[in-house]
Design an enzyme around this catalytic site. Structure first.
Site, mmCIF file in Angstrom:
data_model
loop_
_atom_site.group_PDB
_atom_site.id
_atom_site.type_symbol
_atom_site.label_atom_id
_atom_site.label_comp_id
_atom_site.label_asym_id
_atom_site.label_seq_id
_atom_site.Cartn_x
_atom_site.Cartn_y
_atom_site.Cartn_z
ATOM 1 C CG ASP A 67 -0.170 -0.244 2.702
ATOM 2 O OD1 ASP A 67 0.848 -0.545 2.541
ATOM 3 O OD2 ASP A 67 -1.013 -0.517 3.173
ATOM 4 C CG ASN A 136 -8.844 -1.077 11.900
ATOM 5 O OD1 ASN A 136 -8.108 -1.690 11.540
ATOM 6 N ND2 ASN A 136 -9.379 0.076 11.289
ATOM 7 C CG HIS A 138 -5.836 -1.793 8.822
ATOM 8 N ND1 HIS A 138 -6.067 -0.449 9.622
ATOM 9 C CD2 HIS A 138 -4.624 -2.047 8.710
ATOM 10 C CE1 HIS A 138 -4.667 -0.065 9.626
ATOM 11 N NE2 HIS A 138 -3.784 -1.026 9.127
ATOM 12 C CD GLU A 143 -8.636 1.389 7.287
ATOM 13 O OE1 GLU A 143 -8.485 0.426 8.369
ATOM 14 O OE2 GLU A 143 -8.371 2.515 7.883
#
Ligand code: GLP
Length: 241
Positions: A67, A136, A138, A143
């Site tokens: 990413d 979280n 990810h 996400e």
């Protein structure tokens, strides 16, 4: 999913680096899927040591990063292009032309993401994919959401991720709100996936990844369905298992 628990982040990094080194020794033109964040740094440090000791040779390897932020220059201190040069590419003998990081400044991001996926497929797919994990759950910048998005895509970062990543920037306002991320498809197609997680603030995400149901609310939970996924975690990240 195989789980290996270690006492310290350094031990996780050494073990993960050993697995990646074994891949490079087995296949000198390996396709490496690489990750950023603070967690993989011990892994990269150990890979650099192994390179310096003549144990591994990156000259025929190719790499694809997961990413990149949208809208910051490649040489920005917080860009993932910069991170990879500082932590790995400039420290080993990989040919920089064989390294790939998504272009978050492409004028046509749709074209950028589809050509990035195609480049991985044309290269023969990823042999070993290194992953960190967000608090979280990810992976890459995939996400929590309503579904697993398969192709490489543009992402709007969640508040949780902006909050977690602000430590690298001067202020929260400076954290880009968007990113480009490899999708779940390319990650799941990797022949081997290695996820590293260390520290107490990853314990809930690791619990949900390993023990929870497979759900796009916890993107890493999809790894339960991967035939060759290995988690390298320290005892703090394992504390809720
Ligand atoms: C970022 C990256 C992820 C990484 C995560 C965790 O959001 N896009 O690939 O796994 O941060 O980072 P850290 O290892 O610093 O906790």
């Amino acid at each position: 999913m195989e789980i290996r628990i270690f006492d310290t982040p350094a031990q996780c990094g050494n073990a993960c680096a050993t697995l990646i080194a074994a891949q490079i020794i087995k296949k000198e033109d390996s396709i490496l899927g690489l990750a950023t964040g603070s967690t993989p740094i011990p892994t990269y440090n150990r890979l650099v040591e192994m390179y310096q000791q003549g144990i591994i040779d990156f000259s025929k390897c190719r790499s694809f990063n997961l990413d990149e932020y949208v809208g910051i220059p490649e040489d920005h201190p917080c860009s993932y292009h910069r991170f990879m040069r500082d932590n790995l590419f400039d420290r080993v003998n990989i040919d920089i032309a064989n390294t790939h990081v998504p272009n978050g400044n492409a004028s046509d991001l749709q074209k950028e993401t589809s050509s990035y996926d195609k480049a991985i497929i044309d290269a023969g797919g990823i042999d070993v994919q290194l992953l960190g994990i967000g608090r979280n759950g990810h992976i890459g910048f995939n996400e929590p959401g309503e579904k697993f998005i398969t192709p490489c895509h543009e992402v709007t970062l969640t508040e949780s991720t902006i909050e977690a990543n602000k430590r690298f920037f001067d202020s929260e306002n400076d954290v880009p709100r968007k990113a480009v991320s490899l999708g779940i498809g390319a990650i799941m197609r990797a022949r081997c996936v290695v996820l590293v997680a260390t520290g107490k603030d990853k314990a809930q995400a690791i619990h949900d990844t390993v023990k929870g149901e497979i759900t796009p609310d916890v993107q890493a939970s999809i790894l339960q369905a991967h035939p060759n996924a290995i988690l390298f975690i320290d005892k703090e990240a394992a504390s809720m298992l």
